[in-house]
Motif scaffolding. Sequence first.
Motif, PDB file in Angstrom:
ATOM      1  N   THR A   1      50.910  36.767  47.892  1.00 49.02           N
ATOM      2  CA  THR A   1      50.910  37.307  47.138  1.00 49.02           C
ATOM      3  C   THR A   1      49.711  38.292  45.785  1.00 49.02           C
ATOM      4  O   THR A   1      49.299  36.780  45.162  1.00 49.02           O
ATOM      5  CB  THR A   1      51.908  36.785  45.742  1.00 49.02           C
ATOM      6  N   HIS A   2      49.700  39.210  45.733  1.00 49.23           N
ATOM      7  CA  HIS A   2      48.970  39.936  44.673  1.00 49.23           C
ATOM      8  C   HIS A   2      49.755  40.190  43.633  1.00 49.23           C
ATOM      9  O   HIS A   2      50.183  40.644  43.324  1.00 49.23           O
ATOM     10  CB  HIS A   2      47.686  41.069  45.422  1.00 49.23           C
ATOM     11  N   GLU A   3      49.184  40.114  42.481  1.00 50.80           N
ATOM     12  CA  GLU A   3      49.983  40.486  41.667  1.00 50.80           C
ATOM     13  C   GLU A   3      49.330  41.823  40.573  1.00 50.80           C
ATOM     14  O   GLU A   3      48.459  41.829  40.715  1.00 50.80           O
ATOM     15  CB  GLU A   3      49.649  39.484  40.107  1.00 50.80           C
ATOM     16  N   VAL A   4      49.337  42.876  40.436  1.00 53.75           N
ATOM     17  CA  VAL A   4      49.402  44.227  40.041  1.00 53.75           C
ATOM     18  C   VAL A   4      48.925  44.234  38.225  1.00 53.75           C
ATOM     19  O   VAL A   4      50.219  44.302  37.785  1.00 53.75           O
ATOM     20  CB  VAL A   4      49.842  45.366  40.582  1.00 53.75           C
ATOM     21  N   ALA A   5      47.729  44.199  38.354  1.00 58.16           N
ATOM     22  CA  ALA A   5      47.810  44.194  36.988  1.00 58.16           C
ATOM     23  C   ALA A   5      47.826  45.498  36.336  1.00 58.16           C
ATOM     24  O   ALA A   5      48.171  45.898  35.022  1.00 58.16           O
ATOM     25  CB  ALA A   5      46.767  42.894  36.247  1.00 58.16           C
ATOM     26  N   LYS A   6      47.222  46.621  36.882  1.00 59.11           N
ATOM     27  CA  LYS A   6      47.442  48.053  36.383  1.00 59.11           C
ATOM     28  C   LYS A   6      47.652  48.770  37.419  1.00 59.11           C
ATOM     29  O   LYS A   6      46.572  48.467  38.980  1.00 59.11           O
ATOM     30  CB  LYS A   6      45.960  48.236  35.606  1.00 59.11           C
TER      31      LYS A   6
END
Length: 89
Positions: free
Chosen positions: A63-68
């Motif tokens: 799972t990759h959290e998108v910051a921007k």
Amino acid sequence: WVVTKTEEGAPPVGAMAEFHKDGKLTVTMKMDDKEVKMEGTYKVEAHKFICTFKENDKEKSMTHEVAKISKDEMTFSFEGKTVTAKRKS
């Protein structure tokens, strides 16, 4: 998307991820002077995307959290490390 900025232990600069409309994902990168290609699937949820690849007959999901994210650039997490990628035209 092509990785333009990364941290040690994350995908290297130049790694390319192609997100296909059918939910399939292709990642291409150089490791030890060899081109490595991985194919899998992805799902998008709120501010994250989940990638699943088969590894020795076992599925591994990340799972990759998108910051921007914008039309041309994305910053996301990869196992706690920050990665920036630009859309490949």
